[in-house]
Write a protein that holds these residues in place. Sequence first.
Motif, PDB file in Angstrom:
ATOM      1  N   LYS A  78       0.801  -1.141  -0.068  1.00 49.75           N
ATOM      2  CA  LYS A  78      -0.049  -0.012  -0.080  1.00 49.75           C
ATOM      3  C   LYS A  78       0.915   1.343   0.124  1.00 49.75           C
ATOM      4  O   LYS A  78       0.682   2.185  -0.736  1.00 49.75           O
ATOM      5  CB  LYS A  78      -0.775   0.158   1.268  1.00 49.75           C
ATOM      6  N   SER A 145      -7.525  -4.153  -6.146  1.00 48.07           N
ATOM      7  CA  SER A 145      -8.084  -3.264  -5.274  1.00 48.07           C
ATOM      8  C   SER A 145      -7.516  -1.949  -5.159  1.00 48.07           C
ATOM      9  O   SER A 145      -7.897  -0.960  -5.207  1.00 48.07           O
ATOM     10  CB  SER A 145      -8.455  -3.956  -3.834  1.00 48.07           C
ATOM     11  N   TYR A 146      -5.906  -2.075  -5.090  1.00 48.90           N
ATOM     12  CA  TYR A 146      -5.261  -0.717  -5.007  1.00 48.90           C
ATOM     13  C   TYR A 146      -5.419  -0.031  -6.282  1.00 48.90           C
ATOM     14  O   TYR A 146      -5.475   1.045  -6.368  1.00 48.90           O
ATOM     15  CB  TYR A 146      -3.946  -1.101  -4.611  1.00 48.90           C
ATOM     16  N   ARG A 149      -8.372   1.723  -5.932  1.00 45.44           N
ATOM     17  CA  ARG A 149      -8.379   2.679  -4.920  1.00 45.44           C
ATOM     18  C   ARG A 149      -7.409   3.886  -5.233  1.00 45.44           C
ATOM     19  O   ARG A 149      -7.620   5.127  -4.901  1.00 45.44           O
ATOM     20  CB  ARG A 149      -7.931   2.029  -3.651  1.00 45.44           C
TER      21      ARG A 149
END
Length: 182
Positions: A78, A145-146, A149
């Motif tokens: 992340k 998913s990142y 995002r």
Amino acid sequence: MSVKDCKKIVIVGNCGSGKTTFATKLAEILGLPLIHLDAEYWQPGWQVTPREQWLEKASALLSGDEWIIDGHYGSTLKERFIAADCVIFMDISRPTCFMNLVKRRIKHHSKPRPDMPEDCPEIIHYDTLRKMWFYPGSERNRVLSYMIRFPKKEMHTFYTLKAANQWLEEFENKRLEDKENC
């Protein structure tokens, strides 16, 4: 923004997906410093860096003004997505990753790869095979998913090594062409 304007590039993907090879070629084309997370994480004799020390080290690596970082390492994924201008996802099939691990083992038989510390000879760890096998159902979903995002990042996904290599070749040719036209 295009890759040629990016100064912080993250390359992620499964074990054996070609991250290091791609990163090395891209660093040569762009002239950016290359950081191999494997070389930063592993200590002599295949000893892992303690978690707190690793998180501090990874944070320090991200503080640089320019870099290409290759490696997956979920514990800092992340943070790398946040710091990067560009994310390149090597979404390569499991059979191809497995064959690349075998080829890498044969090529670097009992000696370290160029992107590894000296005292880490190439072997195929059970843990590496397990991570490679389960990657499509776990870490791949986290990368996707990142990518959702952080939609304002420059993103490239490659599903085959042929496509990745073709993109690199076209990118390099375009850069050379642009330099000639200046």
